[in-house]
Scaffold this motif. Sequence first.
Motif, PDB file in Angstrom:
ATOM      1  N   ILE A  49     -22.984   0.734 -33.650  1.00 59.16           N
ATOM      2  CA  ILE A  49     -23.042   2.077 -33.603  1.00 59.16           C
ATOM      3  C   ILE A  49     -22.623   2.483 -32.090  1.00 59.16           C
ATOM      4  O   ILE A  49     -22.173   3.756 -31.941  1.00 59.16           O
ATOM      5  CB  ILE A  49     -24.565   2.798 -33.998  1.00 59.16           C
ATOM      6  CG1 ILE A  49     -25.666   2.279 -32.881  1.00 59.16           C
ATOM      7  CG2 ILE A  49     -24.835   2.271 -35.099  1.00 59.16           C
ATOM      8  CD1 ILE A  49     -26.952   2.982 -33.009  1.00 59.16           C
ATOM      9  N   GLU A  50     -22.997   1.570 -31.048  1.00 55.94           N
ATOM     10  CA  GLU A  50     -22.394   2.151 -29.505  1.00 55.94           C
ATOM     11  C   GLU A  50     -20.977   1.967 -29.539  1.00 55.94           C
ATOM     12  O   GLU A  50     -20.138   2.979 -28.965  1.00 55.94           O
ATOM     13  CB  GLU A  50     -23.158   1.068 -28.790  1.00 55.94           C
ATOM     14  CG  GLU A  50     -22.708   1.506 -27.175  1.00 55.94           C
ATOM     15  CD  GLU A  50     -23.254   2.805 -26.915  1.00 55.94           C
ATOM     16  OE1 GLU A  50     -22.608   3.435 -25.848  1.00 55.94           O
ATOM     17  OE2 GLU A  50     -24.088   3.519 -27.472  1.00 55.94           O
ATOM     18  N   ILE A  51     -20.253   0.953 -30.124  1.00 57.23           N
ATOM     19  CA  ILE A  51     -18.626   0.944 -30.448  1.00 57.23           C
ATOM     20  C   ILE A  51     -18.079   2.102 -30.900  1.00 57.23           C
ATOM     21  O   ILE A  51     -17.252   2.746 -30.482  1.00 57.23           O
ATOM     22  CB  ILE A  51     -18.388  -0.291 -31.118  1.00 57.23           C
ATOM     23  CG1 ILE A  51     -18.777  -1.413 -30.268  1.00 57.23           C
ATOM     24  CG2 ILE A  51     -16.881  -0.524 -31.225  1.00 57.23           C
ATOM     25  CD1 ILE A  51     -18.483  -3.054 -30.618  1.00 57.23           C
ATOM     26  N   GLU A  52     -19.137   2.601 -32.109  1.00 60.43           N
ATOM     27  CA  GLU A  52     -18.549   3.655 -32.915  1.00 60.43           C
ATOM     28  C   GLU A  52     -18.710   4.958 -32.281  1.00 60.43           C
ATOM     29  O   GLU A  52     -18.532   6.163 -33.000  1.00 60.43           O
ATOM     30  CB  GLU A  52     -18.933   3.581 -34.287  1.00 60.43           C
ATOM     31  CG  GLU A  52     -18.405   2.244 -34.935  1.00 60.43           C
ATOM     32  CD  GLU A  52     -17.316   2.341 -35.731  1.00 60.43           C
ATOM     33  OE1 GLU A  52     -16.623   3.570 -35.762  1.00 60.43           O
ATOM     34  OE2 GLU A  52     -16.847   1.286 -36.332  1.00 60.43           O
ATOM     35  N   LYS A  53     -19.677   4.936 -31.284  1.00 64.32           N
ATOM     36  CA  LYS A  53     -20.256   6.079 -30.617  1.00 64.32           C
ATOM     37  C   LYS A  53     -21.092   7.057 -31.585  1.00 64.32           C
ATOM     38  O   LYS A  53     -20.637   8.282 -31.611  1.00 64.32           O
ATOM     39  CB  LYS A  53     -19.000   6.950 -30.092  1.00 64.32           C
ATOM     40  CG  LYS A  53     -18.377   6.427 -28.914  1.00 64.32           C
ATOM     41  CD  LYS A  53     -19.320   6.189 -27.752  1.00 64.32           C
ATOM     42  CE  LYS A  53     -18.702   5.127 -26.584  1.00 64.32           C
ATOM     43  NZ  LYS A  53     -19.878   4.482 -26.084  1.00 64.32           N
ATOM     44  N   ILE A  54     -21.485   6.480 -32.408  1.00 66.45           N
ATOM     45  CA  ILE A  54     -22.723   7.256 -33.252  1.00 66.45           C
ATOM     46  C   ILE A  54     -23.995   7.467 -32.593  1.00 66.45           C
ATOM     47  O   ILE A  54     -24.491   6.338 -32.054  1.00 66.45           O
ATOM     48  CB  ILE A  54     -22.898   6.675 -34.625  1.00 66.45           C
ATOM     49  CG1 ILE A  54     -21.452   6.513 -35.310  1.00 66.45           C
ATOM     50  CG2 ILE A  54     -24.116   7.103 -35.727  1.00 66.45           C
ATOM     51  CD1 ILE A  54     -21.542   5.564 -36.475  1.00 66.45           C
ATOM     52  N   ILE A  55     -24.663   8.526 -32.687  1.00 65.82           N
ATOM     53  CA  ILE A  55     -25.769   8.927 -31.793  1.00 65.82           C
ATOM     54  C   ILE A  55     -26.987   8.796 -32.694  1.00 65.82           C
ATOM     55  O   ILE A  55     -26.923   9.775 -33.644  1.00 65.82           O
ATOM     56  CB  ILE A  55     -25.635  10.133 -30.924  1.00 65.82           C
ATOM     57  CG1 ILE A  55     -24.568   9.954 -29.823  1.00 65.82           C
ATOM     58  CG2 ILE A  55     -26.834  10.405 -30.237  1.00 65.82           C
ATOM     59  CD1 ILE A  55     -23.890  11.255 -29.267  1.00 65.82           C
ATOM     60  N   PRO A  56     -27.678   7.895 -32.613  1.00 66.56           N
ATOM     61  CA  PRO A  56     -28.810   7.746 -33.502  1.00 66.56           C
ATOM     62  C   PRO A  56     -29.987   8.845 -33.064  1.00 66.56           C
ATOM     63  O   PRO A  56     -29.972   9.430 -32.037  1.00 66.56           O
ATOM     64  CB  PRO A  56     -29.630   6.349 -33.273  1.00 66.56           C
ATOM     65  CG  PRO A  56     -28.992   6.005 -31.915  1.00 66.56           C
ATOM     66  CD  PRO A  56     -27.806   6.475 -31.712  1.00 66.56           C
ATOM     67  N   ASN A  57     -30.657   9.548 -34.117  1.00 67.62           N
ATOM     68  CA  ASN A  57     -31.679  10.358 -33.826  1.00 67.62           C
ATOM     69  C   ASN A  57     -32.772   9.988 -33.180  1.00 67.62           C
ATOM     70  O   ASN A  57     -33.039  11.103 -32.271  1.00 67.62           O
ATOM     71  CB  ASN A  57     -31.895  11.185 -35.191  1.00 67.62           C
ATOM     72  CG  ASN A  57     -32.624  10.239 -35.983  1.00 67.62           C
ATOM     73  OD1 ASN A  57     -32.462   9.143 -36.114  1.00 67.62           O
ATOM     74  ND2 ASN A  57     -33.385  10.808 -37.057  1.00 67.62           N
ATOM     75  N   ARG A  58     -33.128   8.863 -33.091  1.00 71.05           N
ATOM     76  CA  ARG A  58     -34.157   8.327 -32.141  1.00 71.05           C
ATOM     77  C   ARG A  58     -33.567   7.198 -31.363  1.00 71.05           C
ATOM     78  O   ARG A  58     -32.702   6.434 -32.118  1.00 71.05           O
ATOM     79  CB  ARG A  58     -35.340   7.798 -33.074  1.00 71.05           C
ATOM     80  CG  ARG A  58     -35.926   9.075 -33.756  1.00 71.05           C
ATOM     81  CD  ARG A  58     -37.225   8.518 -34.258  1.00 71.05           C
ATOM     82  NE  ARG A  58     -36.916   7.500 -35.518  1.00 71.05           N
ATOM     83  CZ  ARG A  58     -37.967   6.913 -36.225  1.00 71.05           C
ATOM     84  NH1 ARG A  58     -38.995   6.973 -35.830  1.00 71.05           N
ATOM     85  NH2 ARG A  58     -37.529   6.081 -37.125  1.00 71.05           N
ATOM     86  N   PRO A  59     -33.915   6.879 -30.393  1.00 71.46           N
ATOM     87  CA  PRO A  59     -33.335   5.792 -29.472  1.00 71.46           C
ATOM     88  C   PRO A  59     -33.406   4.402 -30.079  1.00 71.46           C
ATOM     89  O   PRO A  59     -34.826   4.209 -30.450  1.00 71.46           O
ATOM     90  CB  PRO A  59     -33.814   5.917 -27.912  1.00 71.46           C
ATOM     91  CG  PRO A  59     -35.159   6.867 -28.041  1.00 71.46           C
ATOM     92  CD  PRO A  59     -34.808   7.719 -29.283  1.00 71.46           C
ATOM     93  N   MET A  60     -32.616   3.618 -30.147  1.00 75.96           N
ATOM     94  CA  MET A  60     -33.021   2.254 -30.578  1.00 75.96           C
ATOM     95  C   MET A  60     -33.443   1.554 -29.347  1.00 75.96           C
ATOM     96  O   MET A  60     -33.185   1.998 -28.119  1.00 75.96           O
ATOM     97  CB  MET A  60     -31.695   1.592 -31.065  1.00 75.96           C
ATOM     98  CG  MET A  60     -31.155   2.317 -32.413  1.00 75.96           C
ATOM     99  SD  MET A  60     -29.756   1.717 -32.990  1.00 75.96           S
ATOM    100  CE  MET A  60     -30.072   0.325 -33.836  1.00 75.96           C
ATOM    101  N   THR A  61     -33.849   0.131 -29.515  1.00 79.18           N
ATOM    102  CA  THR A  61     -34.234  -0.518 -28.523  1.00 79.18           C
ATOM    103  C   THR A  61     -33.589  -0.780 -27.214  1.00 79.18           C
ATOM    104  O   THR A  61     -33.845  -0.522 -26.188  1.00 79.18           O
ATOM    105  CB  THR A  61     -34.730  -2.125 -28.865  1.00 79.18           C
ATOM    106  OG1 THR A  61     -35.434  -1.921 -30.161  1.00 79.18           O
ATOM    107  CG2 THR A  61     -35.444  -2.777 -27.882  1.00 79.18           C
ATOM    108  N   HIS A  62     -32.179  -1.042 -27.463  1.00 78.57           N
ATOM    109  CA  HIS A  62     -31.254  -0.992 -26.466  1.00 78.57           C
ATOM    110  C   HIS A  62     -31.019   0.187 -25.668  1.00 78.57           C
ATOM    111  O   HIS A  62     -30.754   0.297 -24.638  1.00 78.57           O
ATOM    112  CB  HIS A  62     -29.973  -1.706 -26.853  1.00 78.57           C
ATOM    113  CG  HIS A  62     -30.155  -2.862 -27.659  1.00 78.57           C
ATOM    114  ND1 HIS A  62     -30.324  -3.096 -29.179  1.00 78.57           N
ATOM    115  CD2 HIS A  62     -30.398  -4.161 -27.224  1.00 78.57           C
ATOM    116  CE1 HIS A  62     -30.388  -4.221 -29.429  1.00 78.57           C
ATOM    117  NE2 HIS A  62     -30.514  -4.887 -28.376  1.00 78.57           N
TER     118      HIS A  62
END
Length: 200
Positions: A49-62
């Motif tokens: 998701i970081e490579i694809e630049k998708i922004i999750p609605n809540r922060p993931m652990t990383h």
Amino acid sequence: MDHTIELEILGLSSNHSQSGSFTLVMGEVGGSRRLPIVIGMFEAQAIAIEIEKIIPNRPMTHDLFKSFSSNFNFSIDQILVSDMREGVFYAKIICKSPSKTVEIDARPSDAIAIAVRFDAPIYCVSKVMSEAAIEFNEEEERKEQQKQVKPSRSGSTPSRSSDSLKDFSLDKLNQMLDKAINNEDYERAARIRDEINRRN
């Protein structure tokens, strides 16, 4: 310290032999060797998701790790794949603050998920490369690229899912993208985003 080799992420593909796991393929910068590392689904998703630049609605652990570091004023200098024992890879996250440098032990999958968020370089000690890397020639390279899937699509059959998306309007696709992100279904979100990009 052992001589180090810079690596770049070449791709992620799902493992047919081991369900729920993925192979992260790292390439030697300016060289022909490849370092495949088997990682779990959660870490594969975090990298994708970081490579694809998708922004999750809540922060993931990383993402949380990144917020911590920026709030406490330290940065990631580099990631080092430092060892391999009995087929298991070990890594270090090398952090810098204005006053000191610290090495933190990590699994390579977590370290690389953090590296992509900080745009930090990834290195591997030459001893690990000589033990675990695979030499690629151009012919194998072409075959491998045909097999490789985009990181975020790895879970299901990509062709069927993207075919069904062709039937929706752009407005509907944008609504579906929001819904997929809210449901934290990043794999579906990436497929929808790819379909939107194809039309723009």
